[in-house]
Design an enzyme around this catalytic site. Structure first.
Site, PDB file in Angstrom:
ATOM      1  CB  ALA A 246      96.122  25.875  55.480  1.00  0.00           C
TER       2      ALA A 246
ATOM      3  CE  LYS B 293      93.952  20.265  50.693  1.00  0.00           C
ATOM      4  NZ  LYS B 293      95.255  20.607  51.280  1.00  0.00           N
TER       5      LYS B 293
END
Length: 264
Positions: free
Chosen positions: A194, A107
């Site tokens: 997020a 990631k």
């Protein structure tokens, strides 16, 4: 297996040639202990666990190892570049991760500045191009911008991970329109990364058609992280089912469930 379990079992998703059933990815930061983290991962049903290479020990045997608590043979580790503010720093971090554990599915996040932790898209795109050329398979954290998302995909990102809101804010998805546009235009998996704060935020992401949701703070900072992990598991599953079912149309006025003709 009952009909509902069959529906869910048949609904897997794939990234970089690997298939997964769970659409929830969880993190390994902010927990009180590795034990609590492991218990939350178990409760979440997640199959992928993201690990901040610069903050979580995965290679020094003289310190407590995350791998002693969360088995890398059972879970897919996803090394991330949390805390990196330049492409060069992120690339170096992932090269070290590959040396330590052989990881190629990673990631990528390159942050612009510390206050908002918004991604620096110029540096992110640069890092994506270099990593892809070196054989990495980057899942990339980005702004909720369909143009930027398409540029990352064209650069070789194996998944697009737009923010719902700033990292750790718990504000939920702030712009459903752009997330939906990214989903509609993408040829690779899209995962909200997020901003999730509670179960309803995760359900919204799935109802918009996202392939998955990544979260850390929403579980780790809950008063009961284990219970919240179970809630997130259920929310992701129900949101996905709702998306597949196809929601009713939205109308400006009421539409009665019972016919009005033939009333007594």
């Amino acid at each position: 297996m009952n009909a509902m379990n069959e529906i869910e079992a048949s609904d897997s998703w794939s990234v970089a040639g690997q298939s997964f059933t769970s659409r929830l990815i969880v993190g390994t930061g902010k927990y009180k202990s590795f034990e609590q983290n492991a218990a939350a991962v178990e409760a979440s049903g997640a199959e992928i666990v993201t690990v901040a290479v610069r903050r979580v020990n995965v290679s020094d045997p003289n310190q407590p190892l995350l791998t002693d608590f969360i088995d890398p043979k059972r879970y897919t580790y996803l090394p991330n570049t949390a805390g990196c503010f330049t492409a060069e720093d992120a690339i170096r971090t992932l090269r070290l991760a590959r040396e330590a554990g052989g990881w190629e599915l990673v990631k990528l996040e390159v942050l612009g500045e510390a206050k908002t932790l918004y991604p620096d898209m110029r540096e992110t795109l640069k890092a994506t191009e270099v990593l892809v050329a070196e054989g990495f398979k980057p899942m990339v954290y980005c702004v909720d911008d369909p143009i930027a998302a398409k540029q990352l995909e064209e650069a070789g990102a194996v998944a697009i991970m737009p923010l719902g809101a700033p990292i750790g804010s718990g504000l939920g998805i702030q712009n459903r329109v752009t997330i939906r546009l990214i989903v509609e235009g993408a040829g690779v998996p899209v995962l909200v990364d997020a901003g999730v704060g509670t179960a309803s935020d995760a359900a919204v992401a799935m109802e918009l058609g996202c392939d998955g949701v990544l979260m850390n703070t929403a579980i780790a900072e809950a008063k009961d992280p284990i219970m919240m992990a179970r809630a997130m598991k259920a929310a992701v599953e129900s949101g996905r089912l709702a998306y597949r079912a196809g929601r009713m149309g939205q109308r400006r006025y009421a539409d009665p469930s019972s016919p009005l003709a033939g009333l007594i």
